[in-house]
Write an enzyme that holds these catalytic residues in place. Structure first.
Site, PDB file in Angstrom:
ATOM      1  N   SER A 144      -1.737 -13.091  19.973  1.00  0.00           N
ATOM      2  CA  SER A 144      -1.051 -12.109  19.121  1.00  0.00           C
ATOM      3  C   SER A 144       0.333 -11.877  19.702  1.00  0.00           C
ATOM      4  O   SER A 144       0.602 -12.236  20.860  1.00  0.00           O
ATOM      5  CB  SER A 144      -1.861 -10.810  19.154  1.00  0.00           C
ATOM      6  OG  SER A 144      -1.084  -9.710  18.752  1.00  0.00           O
ATOM      7  N   TYR A 157      -5.995  -3.458  22.729  1.00  0.00           N
ATOM      8  CA  TYR A 157      -5.736  -4.702  21.997  1.00  0.00           C
ATOM      9  C   TYR A 157      -4.677  -5.524  22.758  1.00  0.00           C
ATOM     10  O   TYR A 157      -4.843  -6.736  22.958  1.00  0.00           O
ATOM     11  CB  TYR A 157      -5.254  -4.358  20.580  1.00  0.00           C
ATOM     12  CG  TYR A 157      -5.054  -5.549  19.670  1.00  0.00           C
ATOM     13  CD1 TYR A 157      -6.115  -6.087  18.940  1.00  0.00           C
ATOM     14  CD2 TYR A 157      -3.798  -6.144  19.524  1.00  0.00           C
ATOM     15  CE1 TYR A 157      -5.936  -7.174  18.100  1.00  0.00           C
ATOM     16  CE2 TYR A 157      -3.606  -7.231  18.686  1.00  0.00           C
ATOM     17  CZ  TYR A 157      -4.675  -7.744  17.974  1.00  0.00           C
ATOM     18  OH  TYR A 157      -4.487  -8.832  17.142  1.00  0.00           O
TER      19      TYR A 157
HETATM   20  P1  NAP Z   1     -10.245  -9.814  10.118  1.00  0.00           P
HETATM   21  O1  NAP Z   1     -10.016 -10.222   8.716  1.00  0.00           O
HETATM   22  O2  NAP Z   1     -10.703  -8.433  10.409  1.00  0.00           O
HETATM   23  O3  NAP Z   1     -11.226 -10.880  10.784  1.00  0.00           O
HETATM   24  C1  NAP Z   1     -11.827 -10.693  12.029  1.00  0.00           C
HETATM   25  C2  NAP Z   1     -13.192 -11.323  11.992  1.00  0.00           C
HETATM   26  O4  NAP Z   1     -13.817 -11.195  13.270  1.00  0.00           O
HETATM   27  C3  NAP Z   1     -14.103 -10.651  10.977  1.00  0.00           C
HETATM   28  O5  NAP Z   1     -14.454 -11.623  10.005  1.00  0.00           O
HETATM   29  C4  NAP Z   1     -15.305 -10.168  11.766  1.00  0.00           C
HETATM   30  O6  NAP Z   1     -16.500 -10.456  11.047  1.00  0.00           O
HETATM   31  C5  NAP Z   1     -15.198 -11.024  13.049  1.00  0.00           C
HETATM   32  N1  NAP Z   1     -15.796 -10.367  14.216  1.00  0.00           N
HETATM   33  C6  NAP Z   1     -15.503  -9.131  14.690  1.00  0.00           C
HETATM   34  N2  NAP Z   1     -16.283  -8.863  15.740  1.00  0.00           N
HETATM   35  C7  NAP Z   1     -17.083  -9.947  15.931  1.00  0.00           C
HETATM   36  C8  NAP Z   1     -18.115 -10.263  16.855  1.00  0.00           C
HETATM   37  N3  NAP Z   1     -18.491  -9.403  17.814  1.00  0.00           N
HETATM   38  N4  NAP Z   1     -18.713 -11.466  16.764  1.00  0.00           N
HETATM   39  C9  NAP Z   1     -18.366 -12.352  15.797  1.00  0.00           C
HETATM   40  N5  NAP Z   1     -17.393 -12.098  14.894  1.00  0.00           N
HETATM   41  C10 NAP Z   1     -16.779 -10.908  14.965  1.00  0.00           C
HETATM   42  O7  NAP Z   1      -8.920  -9.977  10.986  1.00  0.00           O
HETATM   43  P2  NAP Z   1      -7.830 -11.147  11.047  1.00  0.00           P
HETATM   44  O8  NAP Z   1      -6.527 -10.501  10.811  1.00  0.00           O
HETATM   45  O9  NAP Z   1      -8.236 -12.333  10.258  1.00  0.00           O
HETATM   46  O10 NAP Z   1      -7.915 -11.462  12.606  1.00  0.00           O
HETATM   47  C11 NAP Z   1      -8.380 -12.694  13.140  1.00  0.00           C
HETATM   48  C12 NAP Z   1      -7.819 -12.861  14.547  1.00  0.00           C
HETATM   49  O11 NAP Z   1      -6.399 -12.934  14.467  1.00  0.00           O
HETATM   50  C13 NAP Z   1      -8.115 -11.671  15.476  1.00  0.00           C
HETATM   51  O12 NAP Z   1      -8.375 -12.145  16.778  1.00  0.00           O
HETATM   52  C14 NAP Z   1      -6.825 -10.877  15.456  1.00  0.00           C
HETATM   53  O13 NAP Z   1      -6.660 -10.109  16.609  1.00  0.00           O
HETATM   54  C15 NAP Z   1      -5.821 -12.008  15.355  1.00  0.00           C
HETATM   55  N6  NAP Z   1      -4.500 -11.610  14.866  1.00  0.00           N
HETATM   56  C16 NAP Z   1      -4.350 -11.106  13.597  1.00  0.00           C
HETATM   57  C17 NAP Z   1      -3.060 -10.761  13.168  1.00  0.00           C
HETATM   58  C18 NAP Z   1      -2.791 -10.253  11.779  1.00  0.00           C
HETATM   59  O14 NAP Z   1      -1.630  -9.919  11.495  1.00  0.00           O
HETATM   60  N7  NAP Z   1      -3.768 -10.160  10.893  1.00  0.00           N
HETATM   61  C19 NAP Z   1      -1.973 -10.921  14.028  1.00  0.00           C
HETATM   62  C20 NAP Z   1      -2.186 -11.416  15.302  1.00  0.00           C
HETATM   63  C21 NAP Z   1      -3.451 -11.769  15.711  1.00  0.00           C
HETATM   64  P3  NAP Z   1     -17.834  -9.551  11.166  1.00  0.00           P
HETATM   65  O15 NAP Z   1     -17.389  -8.115  11.145  1.00  0.00           O
HETATM   66  O16 NAP Z   1     -18.659  -9.980  10.026  1.00  0.00           O
HETATM   67  O17 NAP Z   1     -18.466  -9.927  12.473  1.00  0.00           O
END
Ligand code: NAP
Length: 253
Positions: A144, A157
Site C-alpha cells: 500500500s 494498517y
Molecule cells: P476488499 O474489497 O475489502 O477485499 C479484501 C478481501 O480480503 C475481502 O474479500 C475479504 O473477504 C478478504 N479477507 C479479509 N480478512 C480475511 C481473512 N482473515 N482471511 C481471508 N480473507 C480475508 O478490499 P480491497 O480494496 O480489494 O483490498 C485488497 C488488498 O489491497 C488489501 O490488502 C488492501 O489493504 C490492499 N490495498 C487496497 C487499496 C485500495 O485503495 N482499495 C489500496 C492499497 C492497498 P472475506 O471478508 O469474505 O474474508
C-alpha cells in the site's frame, strides 16, 4: 515464447471474493491461469466464481481464514492433491480499521496486524515448501502507499503494510535461491468495498484527486498488468521489489 503467458499456472489469491483480488484474478485467468479464489465467506466466493464461469475462465474456490494455520494447511494440502502445485501465491487479504492512535482498541490493532501482515507469513509458510519441491514459484504481496507514508487514524494498517514491505525483502533473501521470486504491488487509491466510504465523501474524493498527479482514483483492473508481469516468466530475475501503481502520488509532495 510469450513472456506473459500463464497457461498451466495455478494461482492462489487470498481475499479474492471481491475488490482488487477478484479483478487481479480475472486478469490472470484471461492470461491462462487457473485461479483459486479465497476468503472467509463462501457465498461471496461462489458469486465471484460465476464471473469466471460466464467468461469461460478457469477458477475454483478455497475458503479459509489467513489467520488460522490449521485451515491454511488443510486448504494447501487439498490444492496440492487436486492440482499438484501452486505456482503463484498472491497475499492480498486485508482489512482497514480507523481510530485515533491513543484510542485504538487493542483487539482491533491485533486484528489488522494478524490479517494484513501475519496472514501473509502463515500462507507463504505452508505454500513455499511445495514451491521448492516444484522447482520454484512467485509470491506477490499486496502492499500500500502506507508501506511508505503515514495517515492519521490508520496506524496499525501502516505498521502492517510497512511490515509487509520488509517481509517481501526477508522472503526474497530466504527463497530467491529456490527460484522463488517474491515481489509486491503497492496500490494507490482504488475504489473497492474498503474505500467506498472515502470515495463517496465529496471532500475526501476531491482531496485524493488533487493529491494524485493522474487526478483520479485507480480502478482495480488497472493493477492487472503489473500482476501478470510479476506472476509470469517476464519477471524471472526480479526479486524483492515493490512496484507502486498509484497515479504518481509517491512522486509528488
Ligand atoms: P476488499 O474489497 O475489502 O477485499 C479484501 C478481501 O480480503 C475481502 O474479500 C475479504 O473477504 C478478504 N479477507 C479479509 N480478512 C480475511 C481473512 N482473515 N482471511 C481471508 N480473507 C480475508 O478490499 P480491497 O480494496 O480489494 O483490498 C485488497 C488488498 O489491497 C488489501 O490488502 C488492501 O489493504 C490492499 N490495498 C487496497 C487499496 C485500495 O485503495 N482499495 C489500496 C492499497 C492497498 P472475506 O471478508 O469474505 O474474508
Amino acid at each position: 515464447m510469450n513472456l506473459f503467458d500463464l497457461n498451466g499456472k495455478v494461482v492462489l489469491i487470498t481475499g479474492s471474493g471481491g475488490g482488487i483480488g477478484l479483478e487481479i484474478g480475472l486478469g490472470l485467468a484471461k492470461s491462462g491461469a487457473h485461479v483459486l479464489l479465497n476468503g472467509r465467506n463462501k457465498e461471496k466466493l461462489e458469486s465471484a466464481l460465476q464471473k469466471f464461469e460466464t467468461q469461460a475462465l478457469q477458477a475454483s474456490i478455497q475458503p479459509f481464514d489467513v489467520t488460522k494455520p490449521e485451515e491454511i494447511s488443510k486448504a494447501v494440502e487439498s490444492i496440492i492433491d487436486q492440482y499438484g502445485k501452486i505456482d503463484v501465491l498472491i497475499n492480498n487479504a486485508g482489512i482497514q480499521r480507523r481510530h485515533p492512535l491513543t484510542e485504538f482498541p487493542d483487539a482491533e490493532w491485533d486484528e489488522v496486524l494478524n490479517i494484513n501482515l501475519k496472514g501473509a507469513f502463515l500462507v507463504a509458510k505452508k505454500t513455499v515448501p511445495f514451491m521448492i519441491k516444484n522447482g520454484g514459484g512467485k509470491i506477490i504481496n499486496i502492499c500500500s502507499l502506507q508501506s511508505e507514508l503515514g495517515r492519521p487514524t490508520i496506524a496499525p494498517y501502516a505498521a502492517a503494510k510497512g511490515g509487509l514491505k520488509m517481509l517481501t525483502r526477508a522472503m526474497t533473501v530466504e527463497w530467491a535461491s529456490h527460484n522463488i521470486q517474491v515481489n509486491a504491488i503497492g496500490p494507490g487509491y482504488f475504489i473497492t468495498e474498503m474505500t467506498r466510504k472515502l470515495a463517496d465523501d465529496p471532500e475526501f474524493d476531491q482531496w485524493i484527486k488533487s493529491r494524485t498527479p493522474a487526478n483520479r482514483w485507480g480502478m482495480p483492473e488497472e493493477l492487472v498488468g503489473t500482476a501478470v508481469y510479476l506472476a509470469s516468466a517476464a519477471s524471472d530475475y526480479v526479486n524483492g521489489q515493490i512496484i507502486y501503481v498509484d497515479g504518481g502520488i509517491l512522486a509528488s509532495m
